[in-house]
Design a protein around this motif. Structure first.
Motif, PDB file in Angstrom:
ATOM      1  N   ASP A  29       0.814  -1.212   0.000  1.00 47.54           N
ATOM      2  CA  ASP A  29       0.000   0.000   0.000  1.00 47.54           C
ATOM      3  C   ASP A  29       0.851   1.267   0.000  1.00 47.54           C
ATOM      4  OD1 ASP A  29      -2.227  -1.631   0.109  1.00 47.54           O
ATOM      5  OD2 ASP A  29      -2.333  -1.583   2.299  1.00 47.54           O
ATOM      6  N   THR A  30       2.128   1.132  -0.396  1.00 44.85           N
ATOM      7  CA  THR A  30       3.048   2.262  -0.399  1.00 44.85           C
ATOM      8  C   THR A  30       3.695   2.386  -1.767  1.00 44.85           C
ATOM      9  OG1 THR A  30       3.522   1.996   1.956  1.00 44.85           O
ATOM     10  CG2 THR A  30       5.105   3.269   0.668  1.00 44.85           C
ATOM     11  N   CYS A  31       3.799   3.605  -2.237  1.00 44.37           N
ATOM     12  CA  CYS A  31       4.429   3.864  -3.538  1.00 44.37           C
ATOM     13  C   CYS A  31       5.449   4.977  -3.376  1.00 44.37           C
ATOM     14  CB  CYS A  31       3.366   4.275  -4.563  1.00 44.37           C
ATOM     15  SG  CYS A  31       4.053   4.725  -6.173  1.00 44.37           S
ATOM     16  N   ARG A  32       6.661   4.725  -3.820  1.00 40.93           N
ATOM     17  CA  ARG A  32       7.693   5.744  -3.774  1.00 40.93           C
ATOM     18  C   ARG A  32       7.504   6.698  -4.947  1.00 40.93           C
ATOM     19  NH1 ARG A  32      11.835   5.244  -0.488  1.00 40.93           N
ATOM     20  NH2 ARG A  32      13.151   6.483  -1.875  1.00 40.93           N
ATOM     21  N   TYR A  92       9.862  11.301  -2.051  1.00 43.78           N
ATOM     22  CA  TYR A  92       8.524  11.357  -1.456  1.00 43.78           C
ATOM     23  C   TYR A  92       7.876   9.965  -1.471  1.00 43.78           C
ATOM     24  CZ  TYR A  92       8.571  16.467  -1.428  1.00 43.78           C
ATOM     25  OH  TYR A  92       8.860  17.784  -1.177  1.00 43.78           O
ATOM     26  N   VAL A  93       6.917   9.782  -0.586  1.00 45.51           N
ATOM     27  CA  VAL A  93       6.221   8.491  -0.471  1.00 45.51           C
ATOM     28  C   VAL A  93       4.725   8.746  -0.382  1.00 45.51           C
ATOM     29  CG1 VAL A  93       5.856   6.448   0.975  1.00 45.51           C
ATOM     30  CG2 VAL A  93       8.165   7.358   0.657  1.00 45.51           C
ATOM     31  N   MET A  94       3.947   7.966  -1.115  1.00 42.45           N
ATOM     32  CA  MET A  94       2.487   8.012  -0.995  1.00 42.45           C
ATOM     33  C   MET A  94       2.017   6.717  -0.342  1.00 42.45           C
ATOM     34  SD  MET A  94      -0.535   8.379  -3.874  1.00 42.45           S
ATOM     35  CE  MET A  94      -0.476  10.159  -3.903  1.00 42.45           C
ATOM     36  N   GLN A  95       1.168   6.852   0.658  1.00 46.36           N
ATOM     37  CA  GLN A  95       0.639   5.695   1.375  1.00 46.36           C
ATOM     38  C   GLN A  95      -0.882   5.643   1.227  1.00 46.36           C
ATOM     39  OE1 GLN A  95       1.933   5.947   5.454  1.00 46.36           O
ATOM     40  NE2 GLN A  95       4.049   5.403   4.981  1.00 46.36           N
ATOM     41  N   TRP A  96      -1.375   4.458   0.960  1.00 41.86           N
ATOM     42  CA  TRP A  96      -2.813   4.213   0.952  1.00 41.86           C
ATOM     43  C   TRP A  96      -3.181   3.679   2.331  1.00 41.86           C
ATOM     44  CZ3 TRP A  96      -5.594  -0.134  -2.320  1.00 41.86           C
ATOM     45  CH2 TRP A  96      -6.977  -0.074  -2.063  1.00 41.86           C
ATOM     46  N   THR A 119     -14.525   4.869   0.850  1.00 42.65           N
ATOM     47  CA  THR A 119     -13.702   6.077   0.902  1.00 42.65           C
ATOM     48  C   THR A 119     -12.237   5.665   0.869  1.00 42.65           C
ATOM     49  OG1 THR A 119     -15.373   7.258   2.201  1.00 42.65           O
ATOM     50  CG2 THR A 119     -13.147   8.145   2.208  1.00 42.65           C
ATOM     51  N   LEU A 120     -11.490   6.274  -0.041  1.00 43.28           N
ATOM     52  CA  LEU A 120     -10.070   5.978  -0.184  1.00 43.28           C
ATOM     53  C   LEU A 120      -9.267   7.090   0.479  1.00 43.28           C
ATOM     54  CD1 LEU A 120     -10.070   4.926  -3.955  1.00 43.28           C
ATOM     55  CD2 LEU A 120     -10.417   3.480  -1.949  1.00 43.28           C
ATOM     56  N   HIS A 121      -8.395   6.716   1.406  1.00 41.28           N
ATOM     57  CA  HIS A 121      -7.576   7.680   2.135  1.00 41.28           C
ATOM     58  C   HIS A 121      -6.112   7.494   1.722  1.00 41.28           C
ATOM     59  CE1 HIS A 121     -10.643   9.177   4.960  1.00 41.28           C
ATOM     60  NE2 HIS A 121     -11.116   7.939   4.937  1.00 41.28           N
ATOM     61  N   PHE A 122      -5.478   8.595   1.305  1.00 35.49           N
ATOM     62  CA  PHE A 122      -4.063   8.580   0.941  1.00 35.49           C
ATOM     63  C   PHE A 122      -3.353   9.713   1.669  1.00 35.49           C
ATOM     64  CE2 PHE A 122      -6.423   6.880  -2.636  1.00 35.49           C
ATOM     65  CZ  PHE A 122      -5.705   5.755  -2.996  1.00 35.49           C
ATOM     66  N   LYS A 123      -2.068   9.551   1.876  1.00 41.11           N
ATOM     67  CA  LYS A 123      -1.256  10.648   2.390  1.00 41.11           C
ATOM     68  C   LYS A 123       0.105  10.599   1.713  1.00 41.11           C
ATOM     69  CE  LYS A 123       0.479   8.302   6.588  1.00 41.11           C
ATOM     70  NZ  LYS A 123       0.534   8.383   8.068  1.00 41.11           N
ATOM     71  N   VAL A 124       0.678  11.790   1.549  1.00 42.39           N
ATOM     72  CA  VAL A 124       1.980  11.925   0.913  1.00 42.39           C
ATOM     73  C   VAL A 124       2.962  12.456   1.943  1.00 42.39           C
ATOM     74  CG1 VAL A 124       3.290  13.021  -0.933  1.00 42.39           C
ATOM     75  CG2 VAL A 124       0.911  12.350  -1.325  1.00 42.39           C
ATOM     76  N   LEU A 125       4.103  11.795   2.057  1.00 39.60           N
ATOM     77  CA  LEU A 125       5.111  12.140   3.056  1.00 39.60           C
ATOM     78  C   LEU A 125       6.379  12.636   2.381  1.00 39.60           C
ATOM     79  CD1 LEU A 125       4.734   9.031   5.407  1.00 39.60           C
ATOM     80  CD2 LEU A 125       3.590  11.255   5.601  1.00 39.60           C
ATOM     81  N   HIS A 172      -5.635  13.431  -8.372  1.00 35.70           N
ATOM     82  CA  HIS A 172      -6.497  12.776  -9.352  1.00 35.70           C
ATOM     83  C   HIS A 172      -6.250  11.277  -9.237  1.00 35.70           C
ATOM     84  CE1 HIS A 172      -7.287  16.559 -11.673  1.00 35.70           C
ATOM     85  NE2 HIS A 172      -6.171  16.900 -11.047  1.00 35.70           N
ATOM     86  N   ALA A 173      -7.305  10.506  -9.124  1.00 33.56           N
ATOM     87  CA  ALA A 173      -7.175   9.048  -9.011  1.00 33.56           C
ATOM     88  C   ALA A 173      -7.855   8.395 -10.209  1.00 33.56           C
ATOM     89  CB  ALA A 173      -7.816   8.540  -7.715  1.00 33.56           C
ATOM     90  N   ALA A 174      -7.119   7.546 -10.894  1.00 35.97           N
ATOM     91  CA  ALA A 174      -7.680   6.739 -11.974  1.00 35.97           C
ATOM     92  C   ALA A 174      -7.818   5.316 -11.444  1.00 35.97           C
ATOM     93  CB  ALA A 174      -6.786   6.779 -13.202  1.00 35.97           C
TER      94      ALA A 174
END
Length: 232
Positions: free
Chosen positions: A165-168, A173-177, A190-196, A214-216
């Motif tokens: 659930d993590t994308c570099r 930077y890192v995006m986590q779902w 509901t989809l929750h994401f955060k960017v670190l 934007h989410a595809a």
């Protein structure tokens, strides 16, 4: 009612031609089978008349988000980035002045990128997304740039991830779902994401085409597609 009133997606013809060495994707909405009544003038959505997504069929390792130019009422053209050749799913979102939105789909065969063009190298490695990178002639003539400034694309191996659930992202930077449970069909979620930031603190995001994200969302077989935006 089924033949004359019930909505059906309009067919979309997608062809590729080469102009001055640059491949151009031409899209034409087919209204010959009584679809003209469904095709009325368009209005910009997030400042664009069309949001175009390209996903390679052989392996979903290539993704492009482009914004074609309207050449005529039902004809659009977009300069193609140097994407790998192959068969692609073409997904186009448009919004009519009535507020009615349509998603048009097609298939297209993309050729091998022309050797007459060179890309500006990405800043942080070959596998980083190429966002807003112009394509120019090998001679360095930047006047050949033919892309919307908000076009973006990525191809090649995905960046390393520390978990499912993590994308570099580029620049460390890192995006986590933040997944709260299994998704279920026929149920809202509901989809929750955060960017670190690289040091682990929350990143301050800037709007991209009017939205913070934007989410595809696409089913693996391509039978379902949704273009979503965050709220809050």
């Amino acid at each position: 009612y089924r033949n004359n009133r019930l909505y059906r997606p309009l067919p979309l013809d997608a062809t590729v031609r080469v102009t001055n060495g640059l491949p151009v994707l031409r899209l034409e909405v087919d209204t010959r089978d009584g679809g003209q009544r469904h095709w009325t003038p368009l209005v910009p959505d997030h400042g664009k008349l069309m949001h175009l997504f390209l996903i390679r069929d052989e392996a979903p390792d290539t993704f492009a988000h482009l914004h074609p130019i309207q050449r005529a009422g039902r004809v659009f053209e977009a300069a193609l980035p140097p994407l790998p050749p192959g068969r692609y799913s073409v997904i186009a979102d448009v919004t009519h002045e009535s507020g009615f939105a349509q998603t048009l789909t097609a298939k297209a065969e993309l050729p091998e990128p022309s050797a007459d063009f060179a890309t500006v190298p990405p800043r942080a490695g070959a596998s980083d997304p190429f966002c807003g990178v112009p394509v120019r002639r090998a001679t360095g003539d930047d006047s050949a740039t033919a892309f919307d400034s908000d076009d973006s694309w990525h191809f090649g191996d995905p960046l390393p991830a520390s978990g499912p659930d993590t994308c570099r992202l580029p620049g460390g930077y890192v995006m986590q779902w933040e997944r709260t449970g299994a998704l279920q069909t026929k149920h809202e979620a509901t989809l929750h994401f955060k960017v670190l930031k690289p040091e682990g603190t929350t990143a301050q995001l800037e709007p991209y085409i009017g939205m913070n994200g934007h989410a595809a969302v696409r089913r693996a077989d391509g039978g379902v597609f949704a273009h979503l935006h965050p709220v809050g």
